[in-house]
Write an enzyme that holds these catalytic residues in place. Sequence first.
Site, PDB file in Angstrom:
ATOM      1  N   THR A 171      55.218 -86.614 -56.166  1.00  0.00           N
ATOM      2  CA  THR A 171      53.870 -87.386 -55.797  1.00  0.00           C
ATOM      3  C   THR A 171      52.773 -86.881 -57.101  1.00  0.00           C
ATOM      4  OG1 THR A 171      54.120 -87.224 -53.416  1.00  0.00           O
ATOM      5  CG2 THR A 171      51.989 -87.289 -54.205  1.00  0.00           C
TER       6      THR A 171
ATOM      7  N   ARG B 116      40.187 -81.627 -46.381  1.00  0.00           N
ATOM      8  CA  ARG B 116      40.734 -80.554 -47.303  1.00  0.00           C
ATOM      9  C   ARG B 116      39.761 -79.489 -47.349  1.00  0.00           C
ATOM     10  NH1 ARG B 116      41.596 -84.675 -52.493  1.00  0.00           N
ATOM     11  NH2 ARG B 116      43.627 -85.659 -51.829  1.00  0.00           N
TER      12      ARG B 116
ATOM     13  N   HIS C 281      31.085 -59.680 -38.141  1.00  0.00           N
ATOM     14  CA  HIS C 281      31.647 -60.743 -37.248  1.00  0.00           C
ATOM     15  C   HIS C 281      30.369 -61.330 -36.419  1.00  0.00           C
ATOM     16  CE1 HIS C 281      35.951 -58.450 -36.749  1.00  0.00           C
ATOM     17  NE2 HIS C 281      35.800 -59.146 -37.881  1.00  0.00           N
TER      18      HIS C 281
ATOM     19  N   ALA D  28      48.690 -91.351 -44.736  1.00  0.00           N
ATOM     20  CA  ALA D  28      47.701 -92.625 -44.596  1.00  0.00           C
ATOM     21  C   ALA D  28      48.874 -93.703 -44.773  1.00  0.00           C
ATOM     22  CB  ALA D  28      46.747 -92.815 -45.754  1.00  0.00           C
TER      23      ALA D  28
ATOM     24  N   CYS E 184      33.715 -54.729 -31.761  1.00  0.00           N
ATOM     25  CA  CYS E 184      32.694 -55.767 -31.378  1.00  0.00           C
ATOM     26  C   CYS E 184      32.521 -55.529 -29.945  1.00  0.00           C
ATOM     27  CB  CYS E 184      32.941 -57.226 -31.667  1.00  0.00           C
ATOM     28  SG  CYS E 184      32.963 -57.584 -33.473  1.00  0.00           S
TER      29      CYS E 184
ATOM     30  N   LEU F 245      43.736 -83.926 -55.981  1.00  0.00           N
ATOM     31  CA  LEU F 245      43.660 -83.100 -54.815  1.00  0.00           C
ATOM     32  C   LEU F 245      42.637 -82.171 -54.771  1.00  0.00           C
ATOM     33  CD1 LEU F 245      47.540 -81.993 -55.002  1.00  0.00           C
ATOM     34  CD2 LEU F 245      46.366 -84.023 -53.816  1.00  0.00           C
TER      35      LEU F 245
ATOM     36  N   GLU G 123      50.173 -83.337 -47.931  1.00  0.00           N
ATOM     37  CA  GLU G 123      49.714 -84.633 -48.418  1.00  0.00           C
ATOM     38  C   GLU G 123      50.716 -85.476 -48.827  1.00  0.00           C
ATOM     39  OE1 GLU G 123      45.954 -85.268 -49.974  1.00  0.00           O
ATOM     40  OE2 GLU G 123      44.943 -83.759 -48.832  1.00  0.00           O
TER      41      GLU G 123
ATOM     42  N   GLU H  10      29.672 -61.645 -33.266  1.00  0.00           N
ATOM     43  CA  GLU H  10      28.971 -60.673 -32.218  1.00  0.00           C
ATOM     44  C   GLU H  10      28.035 -59.812 -32.618  1.00  0.00           C
ATOM     45  OE1 GLU H  10      33.411 -60.829 -30.713  1.00  0.00           O
ATOM     46  OE2 GLU H  10      32.344 -60.945 -32.570  1.00  0.00           O
TER      47      GLU H  10
END
Length: 368
Positions: free
Chosen positions: A204, A192, A58, A162, A92, A212, A303, A60
């Site tokens: 699509t 992405r 982590h 877009a 932590c 992609l 997308e 910390e």
Amino acid sequence: MTTSAIDRRFMAAAIRLSRQHKGRTSTNPAVATLIVRNDGNGPVIVGRGVTAIGGRPHAETQALAEAGERARGATAYVTLEPCAHHGRTPPCADALVTAGVARVVGAATDPDPRVSGKGYAILRKAGVAVDERVLADEAADLMAGYLIRSIRKRPEVVLKLALSADGMIGRLGEGQVAITGATARAQAHLMRMEADAIVVGIGTALADDPWLTVRLPGLEGRSPARIVLDRLAKLPVTTKLARSAHEVPLMIAVGPEADKERKAALAAAGAGFLATETYDGRIALPELLEDLAARGMSSVMVEGGADTARAFLDDDLVDRIILFRGLGAIGRGGIASPIDHDHIPGGFRLVREARFGEDRYAEWMRAI
């Protein structure tokens, strides 16, 4: 500078640092910690840490290790409440107490019931001064995926589209149509890179035949998983998605009625499958997102196309909306966007605007 202004300055720096590993910390959030000491000549950063790739160690513990003895009497700036539960390593919050930190300034509160409020309680009980919620919204913005998965038990859903100047996202029968310029497309690839998965509908995938992937020099290895909503397993093995499945993970969300032979061919190409429920002739998105969260995914970017975007919006599953807008018009035969700058659903607030080259960018987010 006032104490408040100094706290905001160092917390802003910590939030920027936290982005360094966004999308690379597995199921843990990308958190940053700065240890700041003032020996009379002004505050100085003596330790820095950001959640390591894979989620451990982590932030910390890394910052404290770098600061060493200089952490005693210093202030720690943490972008998320320090953990309070025992795992493979001590909490932590305990590490900050042991190091002798005099003050902790925190941003976002951790919704994990093992932590929420308990990390700060450990610090206060030990006599450490605590100031909470400094730039909390800004910190939550960057770790929204973790927070949403903790609270809603599903990944954050980012809808990215877009749009042309006349509000279209493509043209019927023409596959991919360039709407924005190279600078905006590069920015989309950076987005992405910070996601766990990219989601598109089978329409699509068939019409555009996309990769992609992240295609920026030096960052090709940061491509997220690709998910195709393909109830009947229609995706051909000759598509770019299937041909690259051995290099970049490809998962096909299929229904129980999917053709077994096509599934076998896709599996041979390297694709994996997400067995989904169907509702009203389409994949049940809430259940799919629950399954992705169970796999450790915190953020998915939707997308395309228009039908898929509309399905996520209709099911009230979108948490963040990102719209790029190009200068050119598509005109006749264009595919209308299900959403635009003037028609954003209620509950979303505009969080940033920018220009990338000649293209406009706007981003909206709803409260977590």
